[in-house]
Design a protein around this motif. Structure first.
Motif, PDB file in Angstrom:
ATOM      1  N   TYR A 138      98.771  15.420  67.414  1.00 26.07           N
ATOM      2  CA  TYR A 138      97.757  15.129  68.378  1.00 26.07           C
ATOM      3  C   TYR A 138      98.327  15.898  69.760  1.00 26.07           C
ATOM      4  CZ  TYR A 138      95.491  11.879  65.557  1.00 26.07           C
ATOM      5  OH  TYR A 138      94.799  11.213  64.226  1.00 26.07           O
ATOM      6  N   GLY A 139      97.451  16.596  70.256  1.00 30.51           N
ATOM      7  CA  GLY A 139      97.907  17.582  71.564  1.00 30.51           C
ATOM      8  C   GLY A 139      97.229  16.916  72.656  1.00 30.51           C
ATOM      9  N   ILE A 140      97.751  17.256  74.046  1.00 30.76           N
ATOM     10  CA  ILE A 140      96.982  17.255  75.360  1.00 30.76           C
ATOM     11  C   ILE A 140      97.623  18.055  76.234  1.00 30.76           C
ATOM     12  CG2 ILE A 140      98.544  15.423  76.018  1.00 30.76           C
ATOM     13  CD1 ILE A 140      95.971  13.639  77.256  1.00 30.76           C
ATOM     14  N   SER A 141      96.620  18.538  77.121  1.00 29.49           N
ATOM     15  CA  SER A 141      97.370  19.598  78.120  1.00 29.49           C
ATOM     16  C   SER A 141      98.160  18.817  79.062  1.00 29.49           C
ATOM     17  CB  SER A 141      96.200  20.126  78.604  1.00 29.49           C
ATOM     18  OG  SER A 141      95.385  19.199  79.567  1.00 29.49           O
ATOM     19  N   LYS A 142      98.960  19.591  79.788  1.00 31.80           N
ATOM     20  CA  LYS A 142      99.813  18.865  80.739  1.00 31.80           C
ATOM     21  C   LYS A 142      99.061  17.991  81.891  1.00 31.80           C
ATOM     22  CE  LYS A 142     103.337  19.653  84.163  1.00 31.80           C
ATOM     23  NZ  LYS A 142     104.343  20.893  84.797  1.00 31.80           N
ATOM     24  N   ALA A 143      97.964  18.914  82.178  1.00 30.39           N
ATOM     25  CA  ALA A 143      97.081  18.534  83.352  1.00 30.39           C
ATOM     26  C   ALA A 143      96.494  16.924  83.024  1.00 30.39           C
ATOM     27  CB  ALA A 143      96.175  19.347  83.886  1.00 30.39           C
ATOM     28  N   LYS A 144      95.755  16.923  81.631  1.00 30.60           N
ATOM     29  CA  LYS A 144      95.261  15.622  81.441  1.00 30.60           C
ATOM     30  C   LYS A 144      96.245  14.752  81.089  1.00 30.60           C
ATOM     31  CE  LYS A 144      91.231  17.436  78.914  1.00 30.60           C
ATOM     32  NZ  LYS A 144      90.576  17.639  77.720  1.00 30.60           N
ATOM     33  N   LEU A 145      97.600  15.039  80.501  1.00 30.05           N
ATOM     34  CA  LEU A 145      98.477  14.020  80.315  1.00 30.05           C
ATOM     35  C   LEU A 145      98.885  13.131  81.569  1.00 30.05           C
ATOM     36  CD1 LEU A 145     100.338  12.261  78.425  1.00 30.05           C
ATOM     37  CD2 LEU A 145     102.003  14.322  78.512  1.00 30.05           C
ATOM     38  N   GLU A 146      99.166  14.349  82.791  1.00 33.06           N
ATOM     39  CA  GLU A 146      99.705  13.727  84.250  1.00 33.06           C
ATOM     40  C   GLU A 146      98.583  12.792  84.673  1.00 33.06           C
ATOM     41  OE1 GLU A 146     101.280  17.204  86.202  1.00 33.06           O
ATOM     42  OE2 GLU A 146     103.186  16.740  85.192  1.00 33.06           O
ATOM     43  N   SER A 147      97.205  13.360  84.702  1.00 29.47           N
ATOM     44  CA  SER A 147      96.379  12.453  85.091  1.00 29.47           C
ATOM     45  C   SER A 147      96.176  11.314  84.489  1.00 29.47           C
ATOM     46  CB  SER A 147      94.976  13.126  85.002  1.00 29.47           C
ATOM     47  OG  SER A 147      93.908  12.374  85.060  1.00 29.47           O
ATOM     48  N   PHE A 148      96.729  11.230  83.021  1.00 35.88           N
ATOM     49  CA  PHE A 148      96.755   9.817  82.571  1.00 35.88           C
ATOM     50  C   PHE A 148      97.901   9.191  82.978  1.00 35.88           C
ATOM     51  CE2 PHE A 148      98.078   7.428  78.477  1.00 35.88           C
ATOM     52  CZ  PHE A 148      97.002   6.668  78.396  1.00 35.88           C
ATOM     53  N   TYR A 149      99.061   9.524  83.234  1.00 41.10           N
ATOM     54  CA  TYR A 149     100.179   8.915  83.891  1.00 41.10           C
ATOM     55  C   TYR A 149      99.886   8.318  85.113  1.00 41.10           C
ATOM     56  CZ  TYR A 149     103.320  11.352  80.462  1.00 41.10           C
ATOM     57  OH  TYR A 149     104.005  11.530  79.116  1.00 41.10           O
ATOM     58  N   ALA A 150      99.274   9.105  86.052  1.00 39.71           N
ATOM     59  CA  ALA A 150      98.857   8.672  87.351  1.00 39.71           C
ATOM     60  C   ALA A 150      98.000   7.501  87.206  1.00 39.71           C
ATOM     61  CB  ALA A 150      98.406   9.942  88.088  1.00 39.71           C
ATOM     62  N   SER A 151      97.259   7.106  86.200  1.00 37.17           N
ATOM     63  CA  SER A 151      96.325   5.933  86.445  1.00 37.17           C
ATOM     64  C   SER A 151      96.874   4.547  86.299  1.00 37.17           C
ATOM     65  CB  SER A 151      95.344   6.213  85.100  1.00 37.17           C
ATOM     66  OG  SER A 151      96.108   5.936  83.708  1.00 37.17           O
ATOM     67  N   SER A 152      98.483   4.454  86.128  1.00 38.20           N
ATOM     68  CA  SER A 152      99.055   3.174  86.056  1.00 38.20           C
ATOM     69  C   SER A 152     100.271   3.429  86.241  1.00 38.20           C
ATOM     70  CB  SER A 152      98.427   2.164  84.873  1.00 38.20           C
ATOM     71  OG  SER A 152      99.310   2.472  83.684  1.00 38.20           O
ATOM     72  N   ALA A 153     101.058   2.224  86.757  1.00 38.71           N
ATOM     73  CA  ALA A 153     102.677   2.311  86.647  1.00 38.71           C
ATOM     74  C   ALA A 153     103.182   2.076  85.348  1.00 38.71           C
ATOM     75  CB  ALA A 153     103.047   1.202  87.633  1.00 38.71           C
ATOM     76  N   ALA A 208     102.976   5.577  83.969  1.00 33.39           N
ATOM     77  CA  ALA A 208     104.009   6.622  84.517  1.00 33.39           C
ATOM     78  C   ALA A 208     105.502   6.244  83.902  1.00 33.39           C
ATOM     79  CB  ALA A 208     103.954   6.341  85.961  1.00 33.39           C
ATOM     80  N   ASN A 209     105.803   5.027  83.807  1.00 30.71           N
ATOM     81  CA  ASN A 209     106.882   4.484  82.917  1.00 30.71           C
ATOM     82  C   ASN A 209     107.207   4.928  82.009  1.00 30.71           C
ATOM     83  OD1 ASN A 209     108.164   3.236  85.276  1.00 30.71           O
ATOM     84  ND2 ASN A 209     107.100   1.138  84.815  1.00 30.71           N
ATOM     85  N   PHE A 210     105.989   4.825  80.941  1.00 25.49           N
ATOM     86  CA  PHE A 210     106.092   5.502  79.655  1.00 25.49           C
ATOM     87  C   PHE A 210     106.548   6.921  79.477  1.00 25.49           C
ATOM     88  CE2 PHE A 210     103.324   8.201  76.807  1.00 25.49           C
ATOM     89  CZ  PHE A 210     104.078   8.272  75.697  1.00 25.49           C
ATOM     90  N   GLY A 211     106.020   7.724  80.504  1.00 19.17           N
ATOM     91  CA  GLY A 211     106.368   9.245  80.869  1.00 19.17           C
ATOM     92  C   GLY A 211     107.869   9.390  81.040  1.00 19.17           C
ATOM     93  N   ARG A 212     108.263   8.503  81.837  1.00 18.00           N
ATOM     94  CA  ARG A 212     109.904   8.488  82.432  1.00 18.00           C
ATOM     95  C   ARG A 212     110.539   8.280  80.964  1.00 18.00           C
ATOM     96  NH1 ARG A 212     112.746   4.303  82.945  1.00 18.00           N
ATOM     97  NH2 ARG A 212     111.021   2.816  83.433  1.00 18.00           N
ATOM     98  N   ARG A 213     110.140   7.172  80.189  1.00 19.04           N
ATOM     99  CA  ARG A 213     110.965   6.826  79.113  1.00 19.04           C
ATOM    100  C   ARG A 213     111.012   7.974  77.946  1.00 19.04           C
ATOM    101  NH1 ARG A 213     108.433   1.936  80.064  1.00 19.04           N
ATOM    102  NH2 ARG A 213     106.830   2.317  78.542  1.00 19.04           N
TER     103      ARG A 213
END
Length: 196
Positions: A102-117, A120-125
């Protein structure tokens, strides 16, 4: 698909509802054995989750094919250089068997991360896990007396590698020659017969 999502969420401490939200934003891709996500010198800034298959990160060093990592189901796979810097990758990422991602562009993923803390913590982990894996590999490598222990640890963590990955790639990942790996495997086979 539920088992895949559940295992992925457990690995990265993510609620299943959030994992399903992420998956809804991703596109499914199928690959054949030998296909590449990116080749050394090319760019790919997308982020992928493996739902089926085994992938290998590798590069050429004076003509020698060096395996850097393996990734399998429920793990993330991406070019660090492409994702972080949008620069050409220093490694090739190759399918070791028929695979689904399953793939997603960096821009869409970062927008997803920005939608909640929580996201964002998932991205950090996720990136912490990648860094930890790299450091463990660096620390365990290069010590020939411990090659047997590294091989056994690799088998314990990823027993399916032997089914899909040629031994020469496993040997390069362990920083030993294919001949050394053959000796280790032969010694383990003899030991198993004695103990069994």
């Amino acid at each position: 698909m539920d088992a895949f999502v559940r295992k992925f969420c457990e690995k990265y401490s993510l609620p299943i509802t959030v994992g399903l939200q992420l998956l809804e934003k991703m596109e499914k891709f199928s690959f054949r054995k030998g296909d590449f996500l990116v080749q050394e010198g090319e760019r790919n800034s997308n982020f992928y989750i493996i739902s089926k298959g085994i992938w290998r990160g590798h590069y050429l060093n004076d003509g020698a094919d060096v395996s850097v990592w393996f990734a399998s189901e429920e793990e993330a796979v991406f070019s660090s250089w492409g994702y972080i810097e949008n620069t050409p990758s220093l490694v090739s990422i190759e399918a070791m068997c028929d695979s689904e991602l399953y793939g997603i562009s960096k821009a869409k993923l970062e927008s997803f991360y920005a939608s909640s803390a929580e996201l964002a913590n998932f991205g950090r982990r996720l990136f912490e896990q990648q860094l930890l894996g790299l450091e463990n590999w660096l620390i365990s490598g290069g010590s020939r007396p411990r090659a047997k222990e590294r091989y056994l640890a690799l088998l314990e963590e990823n027993p399916e590698l032997l089914q899909y990955v040629p031994l020469k790639h496993i040997a390069s990942y362990l920083w030993i020659t294919p001949q050394s790996l053959s000796r280790i495997r032969a010694g383990l086979g003899k030991q198993k017969k004695i103990n069994g």
